[in-house]
Motif scaffolding. Structure first.
Motif, mmCIF file in Angstrom:
data_model
loop_
_atom_site.group_PDB
_atom_site.id
_atom_site.type_symbol
_atom_site.label_atom_id
_atom_site.label_comp_id
_atom_site.label_asym_id
_atom_site.label_seq_id
_atom_site.Cartn_x
_atom_site.Cartn_y
_atom_site.Cartn_z
ATOM 1 N N SER A 432 0.842 -1.198 0.000
ATOM 2 C CA SER A 432 0.000 0.000 0.000
ATOM 3 C C SER A 432 0.874 1.243 0.000
ATOM 4 O O SER A 432 2.016 1.210 0.470
ATOM 5 C CB SER A 432 -0.901 0.026 1.240
ATOM 6 O OG SER A 432 -0.137 0.356 2.383
ATOM 7 N N LEU A 433 0.330 2.321 -0.543
ATOM 8 C CA LEU A 433 1.089 3.567 -0.608
ATOM 9 C C LEU A 433 1.418 4.072 0.802
ATOM 10 O O LEU A 433 2.500 4.598 1.049
ATOM 11 C CB LEU A 433 0.289 4.619 -1.382
ATOM 12 C CG LEU A 433 1.014 5.937 -1.644
ATOM 13 C CD1 LEU A 433 2.304 5.709 -2.419
ATOM 14 C CD2 LEU A 433 0.117 6.899 -2.405
ATOM 15 N N GLU A 434 0.464 3.871 1.711
ATOM 16 C CA GLU A 434 0.650 4.322 3.094
ATOM 17 C C GLU A 434 1.872 3.655 3.720
ATOM 18 O O GLU A 434 2.734 4.299 4.318
ATOM 19 C CB GLU A 434 -0.616 3.979 3.885
ATOM 20 C CG GLU A 434 -0.675 4.616 5.251
ATOM 21 C CD GLU A 434 -1.835 4.040 6.070
ATOM 22 O OE1 GLU A 434 -1.840 4.247 7.282
ATOM 23 O OE2 GLU A 434 -2.713 3.372 5.473
ATOM 24 N N PHE A 439 7.694 3.474 5.091
ATOM 25 C CA PHE A 439 8.975 2.794 4.921
ATOM 26 C C PHE A 439 10.062 3.770 4.474
ATOM 27 O O PHE A 439 11.212 3.680 4.901
ATOM 28 C CB PHE A 439 8.824 1.662 3.900
ATOM 29 C CG PHE A 439 10.048 0.806 3.721
ATOM 30 C CD1 PHE A 439 10.437 -0.079 4.730
ATOM 31 C CD2 PHE A 439 10.800 0.870 2.562
ATOM 32 C CE1 PHE A 439 11.561 -0.882 4.566
ATOM 33 C CE2 PHE A 439 11.927 0.061 2.397
ATOM 34 C CZ PHE A 439 12.307 -0.808 3.394
ATOM 35 N N PHE A 440 9.675 4.725 3.623
ATOM 36 C CA PHE A 440 10.651 5.683 3.104
ATOM 37 C C PHE A 440 10.556 7.059 3.774
ATOM 38 O O PHE A 440 11.037 8.042 3.225
ATOM 39 C CB PHE A 440 10.508 5.826 1.588
ATOM 40 C CG PHE A 440 11.003 4.625 0.829
ATOM 41 C CD1 PHE A 440 12.347 4.275 0.870
ATOM 42 C CD2 PHE A 440 10.134 3.837 0.101
ATOM 43 C CE1 PHE A 440 12.814 3.165 0.182
ATOM 44 C CE2 PHE A 440 10.599 2.725 -0.600
ATOM 45 C CZ PHE A 440 11.936 2.383 -0.551
ATOM 46 N N GLU A 460 5.883 8.504 -10.961
ATOM 47 C CA GLU A 460 7.093 9.321 -10.908
ATOM 48 C C GLU A 460 6.924 10.497 -9.953
ATOM 49 O O GLU A 460 7.830 10.832 -9.186
ATOM 50 C CB GLU A 460 7.456 9.843 -12.313
ATOM 51 C CG GLU A 460 7.799 8.759 -13.339
ATOM 52 C CD GLU A 460 9.151 8.087 -13.091
ATOM 53 O OE1 GLU A 460 9.938 8.615 -12.285
ATOM 54 O OE2 GLU A 460 9.400 7.029 -13.694
ATOM 55 N N ALA A 461 5.755 11.131 -10.001
ATOM 56 C CA ALA A 461 5.503 12.293 -9.146
ATOM 57 C C ALA A 461 5.527 11.898 -7.673
ATOM 58 O O ALA A 461 6.136 12.577 -6.841
ATOM 59 C CB ALA A 461 4.154 12.921 -9.509
ATOM 60 N N LYS A 462 4.885 10.787 -7.352
ATOM 61 C CA LYS A 462 4.840 10.351 -5.952
ATOM 62 C C LYS A 462 6.212 9.922 -5.457
ATOM 63 O O LYS A 462 6.577 10.161 -4.304
ATOM 64 C CB LYS A 462 3.825 9.213 -5.793
ATOM 65 C CG LYS A 462 2.408 9.765 -5.757
ATOM 66 C CD LYS A 462 1.358 8.703 -5.624
ATOM 67 C CE LYS A 462 -0.010 9.381 -5.476
ATOM 68 N NZ LYS A 462 -1.100 8.626 -6.094
ATOM 69 N N GLU A 483 -2.021 -5.055 -7.458
ATOM 70 C CA GLU A 483 -2.483 -3.716 -7.767
ATOM 71 C C GLU A 483 -1.364 -2.713 -7.593
ATOM 72 O O GLU A 483 -0.678 -2.728 -6.569
ATOM 73 C CB GLU A 483 -3.588 -3.327 -6.767
ATOM 74 C CG GLU A 483 -4.980 -3.419 -7.308
ATOM 75 C CD GLU A 483 -6.002 -3.005 -6.251
ATOM 76 O OE1 GLU A 483 -5.640 -2.197 -5.358
ATOM 77 O OE2 GLU A 483 -7.122 -3.500 -6.330
ATOM 78 N N CYS A 484 -1.225 -1.822 -8.536
ATOM 79 C CA CYS A 484 -0.228 -0.754 -8.443
ATOM 80 C C CYS A 484 -0.507 0.075 -7.187
ATOM 81 O O CYS A 484 -1.626 0.549 -6.984
ATOM 82 C CB CYS A 484 -0.309 0.149 -9.667
ATOM 83 S SG CYS A 484 0.675 1.654 -9.521
ATOM 84 N N ILE A 485 0.525 0.231 -6.328
ATOM 85 C CA ILE A 485 0.291 0.957 -5.073
ATOM 86 C C ILE A 485 0.126 2.451 -5.296
ATOM 87 O O ILE A 485 -0.297 3.181 -4.404
ATOM 88 C CB ILE A 485 1.419 0.712 -4.033
ATOM 89 C CG1 ILE A 485 2.759 1.272 -4.538
ATOM 90 C CG2 ILE A 485 1.523 -0.770 -3.682
ATOM 91 C CD1 ILE A 485 3.808 1.360 -3.435
ATOM 92 N N PHE A 486 0.467 2.918 -6.490
ATOM 93 C CA PHE A 486 0.356 4.350 -6.763
ATOM 94 C C PHE A 486 -0.958 4.706 -7.446
ATOM 95 O O PHE A 486 -1.492 5.788 -7.238
ATOM 96 C CB PHE A 486 1.530 4.805 -7.634
ATOM 97 C CG PHE A 486 2.870 4.444 -7.068
ATOM 98 C CD1 PHE A 486 3.426 5.186 -6.032
ATOM 99 C CD2 PHE A 486 3.567 3.351 -7.561
ATOM 100 C CE1 PHE A 486 4.654 4.843 -5.493
ATOM 101 C CE2 PHE A 486 4.800 3.001 -7.038
ATOM 102 C CZ PHE A 486 5.347 3.737 -5.998
#
Length: 501
Positions: A432-434, A439-440, A460-462, A483-486
């Motif tokens: 997940s994006l969250e 993590f980063f 790329e933006a995220k 599923e793409c996390i972005f």
RNA sequence: CGGGCUGUAGCUCAGCUUGGUAGAGCGCUGCGUUCGGGACGCAGAGGUCGAAGGUUCAAAUCCUUUCAGCCCGACCA
């Protein structure tokens, strides 16, 4: 009387990683900054490591049918204009030669002679696809001329704004392979074979584990159809691109008219590849193995496998100790490791023992053997492994000699295993994006994140906001729906994401 | 190309506010004492204080200009 610091390198990795990196280079006498901004002087110890890398890689290239050649340092500016993406990638960082003579400037100095201006400026090669391609166009006439498998060892210049020794310098040393093939399949196979070769070298010679993968569009070489890379993880959990292999499709062949007559008589464009590794590998080697006492070298690349340090109090002892060391050196050199005699250095410089020892610790020599009068009497030596640290073991001389090759192999393997463990501990799957942002986060240790993704501007933006980059899509990864996390779009494969050098 | 900072011994830097004979540590050379461990003592070599101009009896120090470098940002197959 100040006690020496606990570690040979200050600051330590955990105190200030970038500064530690600089100090390891200094302590190991690998290189220093030069009078030219962004360019470094590679000192003998650092250059010896590069020579060992070169020798091994060169053998591997030759064994797979490649031949060395040499092309000019200068490239006519017009050559760069031929491949649109290529221009965009390199134009901003080119050194340009505009004159061919200097004259007195009237103020006691020199200036370019205005009457000696070049009709067409030359650029100093940032890479040689264009000039080699133009040459290949002359070499290739018939399908019988293919494949052409060429490598060159050279220096290149990319006018970088921010430089770091070995990792990014304005001038660096590298090898660039350039090949021409009759079919796309053959060229793709070459690209893949070289990727495997690089991975083999990184893991088996450098003891640096790597992920083999394919670059996303944003990270691709300018002008390439497909870029493959090996990616390593450094001790600060940042990724390092350690080598690239590009399938150039017919892009350069079309831009430079590399054409041949096929078996059926048609005139068709050839398929080309290019691939390279550079002195950046030394930076990677350092950040994979070095510790708070300095460099740690894998035996296969160490300029010296063993350093013998004589210990004596006076000239009487000196004679005996040196003689014992000389004979020990000869015995060790008659043993073989990695297909060649064991490399032994006897350091009989007139320096204090402690200072001498620490110099070799910081230089990363795999094994130190100290010999004093007491050892001679007992037929022993004081034996220290750089990868283990701690106090020396007092071992039987004969046993040390007999086991030397095995010990070196053990060290090589230990370094690799340690690096794999460190990398695996910093590797996670994220869904997940969250989770990804956590993590980063700026204060999180980071690492390598395997995520489902769909390449595109939204991603790329995220990523840019987090200072994270898509490193590669591993080639040995299993297909797996997700599923793409972005974006939430459907994805078939995970990619590796990390902060990178 | 923006914002900040620094140029003094081979290296790292102090001195500059308040102008008055150029300093320290490390490194280097020599001698001595040490020596299973990153030593210590004594003696010494080494600088037109980034450059140019100005103010002043006098400038490393104040003023102006200029050059170079570093850091942060932008940029970075």
């Amino acid at each position: 009387m100040a006690k020496p610091p606990k570690n040979a390198i200050s600051p330590t990795r955990s105190e200030d990683y970038p500064e530690w990196y600089q100090q390891v280079i200094k302590g190991a006498d690998l290189a220093e900054n030069s009078d030219v901004r962004g360019c470094m002087v590679i000192k003998p110890w650092g250059y010896a490591i590069w020579e060992n890398m070169q020798r091994r890689l060169d053998d591997m290239f030759k064994a797979t049918g490649h031949e060395n050649a040499y092309f000019p340092l200068f490239i006519p500016m017009s050559f760069l204009e031929k491949e649109a993406e290529h221009v965009e990638g390199f134009a901003k960082e080119c050194a340009v030669v505009t004159h061919h003579r200097l004259v007195d400037n009237g103020q006691g100095g020199l200036m370019p002679d205005p009457s000696a201006k070049l009709e067409e400026p030359l650029i100093v090669r940032p890479t040689s696809e264009t000039i080699i391609g133009a040459t290949f166009a002359r070499w290739v006439q018939s399908y019988r001329d293919l494949p052409i498998l060429i490598n060159q060892w050279a220096n290149v210049v990319r006018w970088e704004l921010r430089t770091r020794m070995f990792l990014r310098t304005a001038e660096f040393l590298w090898q660039e392979g350039h090949t021409v093939h009759a079919t796309a399949e053959e060229a793709q196979a070459e690209t893949m074979a070289i990727l495997k070769l690089y991975a083999d070298f990184a893991e088996n010679t450098m003891a640096m584990p790597v992920i083999q993968g394919r670059k996303t569009a944003g990270e691709r070489f300018p002008g390439a159809v497909d870029t493959l890379s090996i990616e390593a993880m450094m001790q600060d959990r940042k990724a390092l691109q350690a080598g690239t292999s590009h399938f150039l499709g017919q892009n350069f062949a079309k831009a430079q008219e590399i054409k041949f007559q096929s078996e059926s008589g048609e005139l068709v464009h050839a398929w080309t590849t290019s691939w390279g590794v550079s002195t950046r590998l030394i930076g990677g080697l350092l950040m994979t193995h070095a510790d708070d006492d300095g460099l740690v070298l894998p035996p296969k690349l160490a300029p010296a496998h063993v350093v013998i340090l004589p210990i004596y109090k006076n000239d009487d002892q000196r004679g005996d100790v040196i003689a014992y060391c000389e004979s020990l050196k000869a015995e060790l050199e008659s043993e073989h490791y990695d297909g060649a005699p064991v490399r032994v250095k006897l350091d009989d410089r007139d320096l204090r023992g402690g200072e001498k020892k620490w110099q070799w610790v910081k230089r990363g020599v795999p094994i130190r053997i100290e010999v004093g009068p007491r050892d001679i009497a007992e037929g022993k030596v004081a034996f220290s492994r750089r990868d283990l640290g701690g106090k020396p073991e007092f071992l039987e001389r004969a046993g040390v000699v007999k086991e030397i090759a095995k010990t070196l192999e053990t060290i090589q393997q230990t370094l690799f295993d340690r690096a794999v463990k460190l990398r695996d501990e910093a590797t996670v799957e994220i869904n997940s994006l969250e989770e990804f942002e956590k993590f980063f986060a700026a204060d999180a240790p980071g690492g390598l994140a395997y995520c489902h993704f769909v390449d595109g501007p939204e991603m790329e933006a995220k990523l840019k906001k987090l200072k994270v980059t898509a490193r590669c899509i591993p080639i040995d990864g299993d297909a797996e729906s997700g599923e793409c996390i972005f974006t939430g779009a459907a994805s078939e494969r995970r990619g590796v994401f990390a902060r990178a050098y």
